[in-house]
Design a protein around this motif. Structure first.
Motif: not given
Ligand code: PGA
Length: 250
Positions: A14-18, A20-21, A24, A46, A49
């Motif tokens: 995971t990237s930070l974006e992946e 968090t998605q 969520q 991560w 976050t």
């Protein structure tokens, strides 16, 4: 009855974006009525976050490792206390990838368990045999060695805060899931072992998770077995729908 638990081991993905998605989506799509306690174990960076996103959701945070020492000059290490401080409740220790690639011996894993226990973290202690060990008839010897080295050296009260994950090495990330019969047979052996080490009251209260190519299609046939109280999920935990299906697979 041991608590049902489904824990997602995101490993070094995971990237930070992946990340968090994914968190969520888990938060938005969980019902809160899942039969299992849900735990996600993101990469260290991560964790804060993800903890903020999942706050109030009932989904717990785990880490994938911790240091074997409390604090000090250990460049690159993360202590159990830091994890607790960051909102972590669980830590995976003794994963076969750490045993095989990072020198986590039974002795090191015991020290890590002790650090986690004093920092009030719950441990998901992994054990499991390689294919060569299984073929050589060493399954029970391997499990006994891996589990005895920890459970003989911590007190009963602490032991009740541990969760065991049986993860046959040959099943991890390979698609070669253990059959429910193979898994239940190993879990039954583990249950008897911890009952003899800790007494039946504590032994029967410890959750035994299965891990190794467990997914949304095969989870219910595994979880229907007597001594399988949930799963430690790698690949399938990176998809929110799949992970939630596994969390509902009873
Ligand atoms: P897998 O990994 O589900 O991708 O096989 C499980 C684990 O290593 O915990």
């Amino acid at each position: 009855m041991p608590q049902k638990i489904v824990a997602g081991n995101w490993k070094m993905n995971t990237s930070l974006e992946e990340a968090t998605q994914l968190a969520q989506s888990l938060k938005d799509n969980q019902t809160g009525q899942e039969p299992a306690k849900l735990v996600v174990c993101p990469p260290f960076v991560w964790i804060r976050t993800i903890a903020e996103i999942l706050q109030g959701s009932g989904i717990s945070i785990g880490a994938q490792n911790c240091a074997s020492t409390a604090s000090g000059a250990f460049t690159g290490e993360i202590s159990a206390t830091m994890l607790k401080n960051a909102g972590v409740e669980y830590v995976i220790l003794g994963h076969s990838e750490r045993r095989a690639m990072f020198g986590d011996s039974n002795a090191v894993i015991l020290e890590k368990c002790k650090q986690a226990i004093v920092s009030d973290l719950k441990v998901i202690l992994c054990c499991g045999e390689t294919l060569a060990e299984r073929k050589a008839g060493e399954l029970e010897t391997v499990l006994t060695g891996q589990l005895t080295s920890v459970f003989k050296n911590i007190d009963q009260l602490s032991a009740s805060n541990l969760v065991i994950a049986y993860e046959p090495v040959w099943a991890i990330g390979t698609g070669l899931t253990a059959t429910p019969e193979q898994a239940e047979s190993a879990h039954g052996f583990i249950r008897n072992l911890i009952n003899s080490l800790l007494g039946e009251t504590v032994g029967n209260s410890i959750s035994l998770l299965y891990g190794g190519s467990c997914n949304a299609s095969n989870a219910s046939s595994l979880f229907s077995r007597n001594n399988i109280d949930g799963g430690l999920i790698g690949g399938a935990s990176l998809k929110s729908d799949d992970f939630l299906k596994i969390g509902n697979a009873w």
